[in-house]
Design an enzyme around this catalytic site. Structure first.
Site, short mmCIF file in Angstrom:
data_model
loop_
_atom_site.label_atom_id
_atom_site.label_comp_id
_atom_site.label_asym_id
_atom_site.label_seq_id
_atom_site.Cartn_x
_atom_site.Cartn_y
_atom_site.Cartn_z
N HIS A 100 0.87 -1.17 0.00
CA HIS A 100 0.00 0.00 0.00
C HIS A 100 0.91 1.23 0.00
O HIS A 100 2.02 1.17 0.54
CB HIS A 100 -0.84 -0.05 1.29
CG HIS A 100 -1.88 1.01 1.42
ND1 HIS A 100 -1.58 2.30 1.81
CD2 HIS A 100 -3.21 0.98 1.24
CE1 HIS A 100 -2.70 3.00 1.86
NE2 HIS A 100 -3.71 2.23 1.52
N ASP A 155 3.53 -4.33 8.00
CA ASP A 155 2.32 -3.54 7.85
C ASP A 155 1.15 -4.51 8.04
O ASP A 155 0.83 -5.30 7.15
CB ASP A 155 2.29 -2.89 6.45
CG ASP A 155 0.95 -2.26 6.13
OD1 ASP A 155 0.01 -2.40 6.94
OD2 ASP A 155 0.83 -1.65 5.05
N GLN A 187 -4.07 -5.08 6.95
CA GLN A 187 -5.02 -6.09 6.48
C GLN A 187 -4.85 -7.40 7.26
O GLN A 187 -5.82 -8.10 7.51
CB GLN A 187 -4.83 -6.38 4.98
CG GLN A 187 -5.08 -5.21 4.06
CD GLN A 187 -6.52 -4.71 4.10
OE1 GLN A 187 -7.45 -5.44 4.43
NE2 GLN A 187 -6.71 -3.46 3.76
N LYS A 243 -10.07 -0.82 10.56
CA LYS A 243 -10.19 -2.01 9.70
C LYS A 243 -10.50 -3.24 10.52
O LYS A 243 -10.50 -4.36 10.03
CB LYS A 243 -8.90 -2.22 8.90
CG LYS A 243 -8.67 -1.13 7.86
CD LYS A 243 -7.45 -1.41 7.04
CE LYS A 243 -6.92 -0.21 6.32
NZ LYS A 243 -7.69 0.19 5.14
N CYS A 300 -4.77 2.65 -3.71
CA CYS A 300 -3.55 3.15 -3.05
C CYS A 300 -2.38 2.19 -3.22
O CYS A 300 -1.60 1.97 -2.27
CB CYS A 300 -3.79 3.40 -1.56
SG CYS A 300 -4.97 4.68 -1.26
#
Ligand code: PMP
Length: 404
Positions: free
Chosen positions: A122, A198, A201, A224, A362
């Site tokens: 991302h 990261d 997700q 999220k 993104c």
């Protein structure tokens, strides 16, 4: 425990909304998840009865607010199996990664050395490294997998003597590919390389045990995983965070200030300048309570069944280009042949009440590798159902006829 349709509608009022006469089908979970009422109630309770600034007051409300804020930190620490001082509140993954890049950039850990990232990131885990490399004098090595599909051996072949840090997503927000972060961390640690994941997700879909997987740094967002927007987490191992310089400067993050110098506060305050988002932290705690009640194992199993079902149904359509690899989770990214993704998203919304995302997601370097500028993405969470996927398939068939 998975919830009945009735419970879901009671817990997530948005699911009771309609577009025209169609009940909303929410397939935009990779962008942000829905908010259950226990989260909105927790935030409301904070603002209605306890709102005050934290850590600074001797009065009752300030003490209550501080206790609520620090309890939220404890819950989050428990959720990822971290120490409380290792949980830094941020605005979300983007701010967490900026904090990290600025902080490690200012240290001499990566000066003149290589940071390995990928082109499947991302923009949040891409642009800060790219842009700050010059400011802080480090090199970024980009692993650019063919067709946008990550391959562990190829990735590892980009590691050199000079690699000091890897920053990589745990799960692609475009292809839903789940990245073998455990293997990456094991390999990196053998070579004394630090790893930042990261988890924007990954964490909502798989949870994480930071001690067990031994990750050095982790970023994720509250919104999220059922929490409110504007709150997220940066995790780092205590011994590493202690050595890193602060990102933001100001109130809250100091121990003592004189004209000549500033002595910084201990963790986690050292990385948390200014008035924090207390209501957001309280909301995130409520979101984690909710996830714990549903059970991470149930969430994983539901994701797998629903993704497999959706993949099977969408693969049967001969007018769709699909961008997912086999090992993807909870995300279906596609294009309808000869129809712009924005048109697809608009028609799905207007005619079927289905919310999907369209655009570059993104992740322009990854879309470039996939050979497209724009895609549609349907992304699931545990409240989505096979009947809803059936509606999506019906909608896609309708669109194909419409543009014939
Ligand atoms: N990384 C990934 C993999 C994401 O999917 C996202 C959000 N789409 C982000 C980072 C950025 O998260 P936020 O906007 O909450 O900062």
């Amino acid at each position: 425990m998975m919830l009945s349709k009735k419970d879901l509608i009671e817990n997530f009022p948005i699911l009771n909304r309609s577009i025209e006469d169609k009940k909303i089908i929410y397939f935009d979970n990779a962008a942000t998840t829905l908010t259950p009422i226990n989260v909105t109630n927790a935030i409301k309770d904070f603002y209605d009865y306890h709102n005050a600034n934290v850590h600074r007051g001797a009065h009752l409300l300030s003490n209550e607010a501080t206790e609520m804020y620090e309890n939220a930190r404890k819950s989050i620490a428990k959720f990822i199996n971290a120490k409380t001082q290792e949980v830094i509140f941020t605005r979300g993954t983007t701010e967490s990664i900026n904090l990290f890049v600025y902080s490690i950039g200012k240290s001499d850990w990566i000066k003149g050395k290589d940071v390995l990232i990928t082109t499947i990131e991302h923009h949040s885990n891409f642009v800060p490294w790219q842009q700050l490399a010059k400011t802080f004098d480090f090199n970024v090595i980009y692993y650019n997998p063919e067709n946008g599909i990550f391959n562990l051996d190829e990735f590892i072949s980009n590691i050199t003597e000079d690699t000091k840090l890897i920053s990589i997503t745990g799960m692609s927000n475009v292809t839903g590919q789940v990245i073998p972060i455990r293997e990456i961390i094991n390999y990196a640690h053998e070579k004394d390389i630090l790893v930042h994941v990261d988890g924007a997700q990954f964490v909502p879909h798989f949870g994480i045990d930071v001690k067990e997987i031994d990750v050095d740094f982790l970023s994720f967002s509250g919104h999220k995983m059922l929490g409110p927007m504007g709150i997220g987490v940066f995790y780092g191992k205590k011994k590493l965070l202690k050595k890193l310089p602060p990102f933001h400067y100001g109130g809250e993050m100091i121990n003592w200030v004189s004209i000549e110098n500033t002595d910084f506060a201990e963790l986690p305050e050292k990385f948390q300048a200014g008035t924090p988002n207390v209501g957001g932290a309280v909301g995130l705690k409520a979101a984690i309570d909710y996830i714990n009640e549903i059970g991470m194992e149930n969430i994983k199993e539901h994701s797998k069944i629903l993704t497999d079902y959706a993949m099977k149904r969408i693969k049967a359509l001969d007018f769709i280009t699909l961008y997912n690899p086999e090992d993807s989770s909870s995300i279906i990214t596609f294009n309808v042949d000869n129809v712009h993704p924005h048109d697809v998203a608009q028609i799905l919304s207007d005619k079927f009440g289905i919310a999907v995302r369209s655009g570059h997601l993104c992740a322009q370097p990854l879309l470039t590798q996939l050979g497209t500028k724009s895609v549609c993405r349907a992304s699931f969470y545990f409240y989505n159902t096979e009947e809803e996927v059936d509606k999506l398939i019906e909608g896609l068939k309708f669109i194909k006829e419409w543009f014939k």
